[in-house]
Design a protein around this motif. Sequence first.
Motif, PDB file in Angstrom:
ATOM      1  N   SER B 408       0.829  -1.200   0.000  1.00  0.00           N
ATOM      2  CA  SER B 408       0.000   0.000   0.000  1.00  0.00           C
ATOM      3  C   SER B 408       0.868   1.256   0.000  1.00  0.00           C
ATOM      4  O   SER B 408       2.007   1.251   0.467  1.00  0.00           O
ATOM      5  CB  SER B 408      -0.902  -0.024   1.238  1.00  0.00           C
ATOM      6  OG  SER B 408      -1.447   1.246   1.488  1.00  0.00           O
ATOM      7  N   ILE B 409       0.289   2.360  -0.501  1.00  0.00           N
ATOM      8  CA  ILE B 409       1.020   3.626  -0.605  1.00  0.00           C
ATOM      9  C   ILE B 409       1.079   4.385   0.709  1.00  0.00           C
ATOM     10  O   ILE B 409       1.749   5.400   0.808  1.00  0.00           O
ATOM     11  CB  ILE B 409       0.390   4.544  -1.679  1.00  0.00           C
ATOM     12  CG1 ILE B 409      -1.087   4.796  -1.368  1.00  0.00           C
ATOM     13  CG2 ILE B 409       0.555   3.923  -3.058  1.00  0.00           C
ATOM     14  CD1 ILE B 409      -1.716   5.870  -2.234  1.00  0.00           C
ATOM     15  N   THR B 410       0.360   3.927   1.715  1.00  0.00           N
ATOM     16  CA  THR B 410       0.496   4.548   3.032  1.00  0.00           C
ATOM     17  C   THR B 410       0.139   3.549   4.119  1.00  0.00           C
ATOM     18  O   THR B 410      -0.799   2.768   3.973  1.00  0.00           O
ATOM     19  CB  THR B 410      -0.357   5.833   3.181  1.00  0.00           C
ATOM     20  OG1 THR B 410      -0.343   6.244   4.563  1.00  0.00           O
ATOM     21  CG2 THR B 410      -1.793   5.614   2.771  1.00  0.00           C
ATOM     22  N   VAL B 415      -3.296   9.751   3.250  1.00  0.00           N
ATOM     23  CA  VAL B 415      -3.182  10.119   1.840  1.00  0.00           C
ATOM     24  C   VAL B 415      -3.075  11.640   1.718  1.00  0.00           C
ATOM     25  O   VAL B 415      -2.160  12.167   1.083  1.00  0.00           O
ATOM     26  CB  VAL B 415      -4.412   9.609   1.049  1.00  0.00           C
ATOM     27  CG1 VAL B 415      -4.355  10.061  -0.404  1.00  0.00           C
ATOM     28  CG2 VAL B 415      -4.507   8.088   1.133  1.00  0.00           C
ATOM     29  N   MET B 423      -3.472   7.438  -5.702  1.00  0.00           N
ATOM     30  CA  MET B 423      -4.586   6.511  -5.458  1.00  0.00           C
ATOM     31  C   MET B 423      -4.946   5.676  -6.696  1.00  0.00           C
ATOM     32  O   MET B 423      -5.211   4.476  -6.574  1.00  0.00           O
ATOM     33  CB  MET B 423      -5.807   7.270  -4.932  1.00  0.00           C
ATOM     34  CG  MET B 423      -5.614   7.826  -3.532  1.00  0.00           C
ATOM     35  SD  MET B 423      -5.619   6.564  -2.235  1.00  0.00           S
ATOM     36  CE  MET B 423      -7.384   6.472  -1.894  1.00  0.00           C
ATOM     37  N   MET B 426      -3.331   2.336  -7.054  1.00  0.00           N
ATOM     38  CA  MET B 426      -3.750   1.224  -6.191  1.00  0.00           C
ATOM     39  C   MET B 426      -5.135   0.716  -6.493  1.00  0.00           C
ATOM     40  O   MET B 426      -5.468  -0.421  -6.186  1.00  0.00           O
ATOM     41  CB  MET B 426      -3.740   1.666  -4.727  1.00  0.00           C
ATOM     42  CG  MET B 426      -2.405   1.540  -4.057  1.00  0.00           C
ATOM     43  SD  MET B 426      -2.635   1.540  -2.265  1.00  0.00           S
ATOM     44  CE  MET B 426      -3.320  -0.092  -1.981  1.00  0.00           C
ATOM     45  N   PHE B 427      -5.987   1.624  -7.006  1.00  0.00           N
ATOM     46  CA  PHE B 427      -7.400   1.276  -7.114  1.00  0.00           C
ATOM     47  C   PHE B 427      -7.883   1.414  -8.546  1.00  0.00           C
ATOM     48  O   PHE B 427      -7.429   2.285  -9.285  1.00  0.00           O
ATOM     49  CB  PHE B 427      -8.240   2.205  -6.227  1.00  0.00           C
ATOM     50  CG  PHE B 427      -7.931   2.060  -4.765  1.00  0.00           C
ATOM     51  CD1 PHE B 427      -8.406   0.971  -4.058  1.00  0.00           C
ATOM     52  CD2 PHE B 427      -7.155   2.996  -4.106  1.00  0.00           C
ATOM     53  CE1 PHE B 427      -8.132   0.819  -2.707  1.00  0.00           C
ATOM     54  CE2 PHE B 427      -6.866   2.856  -2.756  1.00  0.00           C
ATOM     55  CZ  PHE B 427      -7.360   1.766  -2.049  1.00  0.00           C
TER      56      PHE B 427
END
Lengths: 482, 482
Positions: B408-410, B415, B423, B426-427
């Motif tokens: 994950s980015i965080t 965020v 975002m 990831m999505f």
Amino acid sequence: MSTAGLDGLAERLRVVAGAGNVITDPAELRTYECDGLTYHRATPGIVVLPDGAEQIAEIVKACTAEGVPYIARGSGTGLSGGALPRTDGVLIVTSRMRRILEIDIDDERAVVEPGVINLDVTKAVRSQGYYYAPDPSSQQICSIGGNVAENSGGAHCLKYGFTVNHVLACEVVTPDGEIVEISEAPGYDLLGAFVGSEGTLGITTKITVRLTRLPEKVETLLAAFDTIESAGEAVSAIISAGVVPAAIEMMDALSIEAAEAAVACDYPPGAGAVLVVELDGPAAEVDHQFAQVKELCDAAFEIRVAADDTERALIWRGRKSAFAAVGRISPDYIVQDGVIPRTALPEVLARIDELSGDSGVRVANVFHAGDGNLHPLVLFDDAVPGAAERAEMVSGQILDLCIEHGGSITGEHGVGVDKAKHMPRMFTEEDLDTMQMVRCAFDPAGLCNPGKVYPTPRLCGEVPGRRTGVHPLVESGKADLF
Amino acid sequence: MSTAGLDGLAERLRVVAGAGNVITDPAELRTYECDGLTYHRATPGIVVLPDGAEQIAEIVKACTAEGVPYIARGSGTGLSGGALPRTDGVLIVTSRMRRILEIDIDDERAVVEPGVINLDVTKAVRSQGYYYAPDPSSQQICSIGGNVAENSGGAHCLKYGFTVNHVLACEVVTPDGEIVEISEAPGYDLLGAFVGSEGTLGITTKITVRLTRLPEKVETLLAAFDTIESAGEAVSAIISAGVVPAAIEMMDALSIEAAEAAVACDYPPGAGAVLVVELDGPAAEVDHQFAQVKELCDAAFEIRVAADDTERALIWRGRKSAFAAVGRISPDYIVQDGVIPRTALPEVLARIDELSGDSGVRVANVFHAGDGNLHPLVLFDDAVPGAAERAEMVSGQILDLCIEHGGSITGEHGVGVDKAKHMPRMFTEEDLDTMQMVRCAFDPAGLCNPGKVYPTPRLCGEVPGRRTGVHPLVESGKADLF
């Protein structure tokens, strides 16, 4: 739409799921007329058994195009009627989706389809030293998809938490027919809202569950007390000592009597209440704390410690059979489900006793004592005029008691159709509207398990009625997209 | 709206909150121009310091009536710019709301206002044997309200979880100015979605937090390894053994060098990496597992065990100062925050090393090793042309690595404005639209902390753009209410 009007839809569903997987025969449909809440029944208009997310997405789109409501169902063991069908609707049954898709022991997770039976996850990983922790009493038959819908608990959720604490991600078909991934990730954590939404926000098609290491050691004891008060005091003493047992279950004299009649569990005779206390974890910790627990149960007139898994199963047998066993001592009964702060246990139990005495309605108490989750069994004989009404009255008064003490109208059985009417007793109109906003956002057409959870099946457009003035999107001409 | 256009609103806010609690002086406003993400700055149009939920509700209604965006801020320590103000907006600062309203030791909970400092909760209950578990590095200054917005973690969240696991209920002012209660209760559990929503779904005005018993025993060790790989192997061995430490923190050579320069933490010289491992719990369990951990760290060339709280503080000092300490060895740096499955640690660390070598950009690694939450510190000198861009590139590549490995980015910094652009990496669009549906349901006018978390500040009406046809509410003439 009349049942006849569903013919066209059935035809379309046969194309999607295969002719053999669409049921329209009235006799066969009747098998699905209720879930575990057996006093609400409705024969579904159509039953469809899809085999994957893509088929479910197509089914949802087809229902939406026809304006037909749809309801998902796993094994149908829910106790609040969350999977109650509609005669004008489609029941989407996940029993063909029983594949365990992936087991990843290193990262302690598994990916399963919604129809997978709870206990089958544990069976698949036990040899590698793991298990799936949430253990509803129905775990031999209930499905993981149903567990997700109801956020199911179990005897061990005092220490291990509910389903929501063991689900890492869900693939979901939303009411607009999209397949999306909901996970603990950046952005809104919708997993908490989705798990336990009782099938009203979409249908889960793939679940990533957390696997838990089997504990190094398990110890289980049965302690028999003269009175329910002294058993309650032992519970308080254990929790106050900072011990977190895997489970602390309490049964009162009436439920012991029922279990004895049903499964001859051979609990100590003459007990006013018994406690089942189970500890698990590293051996050093369990040994130390188990000694503490035994000391804290010193008011018990008998303590039995399970010497092995067979004796452990014997102790649990009485507790696990309790609901069904009540059928041996009463022709009919209501299984209630309420929550109170643990500290309020003695007072609430005394009040339930008074309510029972005043009304002449017998109440057997079985409960997860550690987390204040009561399961009063309200007994009645439907053949006696007025008995059912009196039982329902007492059952409702017990919920009032729970609310009065800062508790809740359901601990683990859900709201479903059964308790939707009680929601306004717990929540303000503003609170309910805020929850409904989410439902309307996901399901503006109101076709996804309508009539469940929230009291009035109002049109979504009416929900934020407290807002005044023209919505900015209407002004900008974009409202038609919303 | 121009800054001048805010005059009327300021006048109204003075009536609501008192003249002394509304700031419009440009010099004073500048104090609030950023939070912990210091390279994004904007002077707020108005700052208001309310003293309660009712005032916040009035402020939100006033902003909504004027179409002015509003942003809540606690202590302003967030690292992703979640509380970055807008020049055309109102900043609602909760620093006057610092009351601990209720402490209920029996039921293990406390009710606090959002401005209460994290550590002050612990201070208020420690003498009674309890503490508040989530411990972000900034716990001496950060607020509980900010912790709720960001779902803050800390070194001990491996065992104890994030803020969401310690919040039982929130009183919230929704974007339509209603005061509602969001709790773990029947119906949708919106608490999970609200906690960590970074101030975009409303403003919390009262928080019920769970209190945790102080552990009977705590043991802490510092283990020094020749290489980061052997430290990583020790982490895997500890977790695989079924030990759940309260914390396992890792620092590499460069971050040790920085901490040494800043606080003279006196870690063993020549270490390629150090681990800080802390165990807490019942004494019997801690003793047993601590012996195990020491054995599993046998590749370390030195192990130091804290003999008391002073020595424990000394061990933690190097780790806790690490972020700030990097300032001693580099004029500028980016604090990155990413997550990977623990099993991917060795590979990802090796790749980060390669990225650093190829680009000549130094990267110091400090991280919560137990749960795979990396905090790479990407060093650069802004005075060197192109250095900042290279650092940002490497920083972005590290996030790509995390995503590539299923991470994950965080992990815990949120965020905010900082990562909204990431975002979509990831999505899927469908996933993002589903999350945005919730935002639009709560905040159809888009005034509640706009521009944060989600990439494009689209009009809410455009979000469910994939839906075709006319919305049923439009057809029924009820769309104006939605």
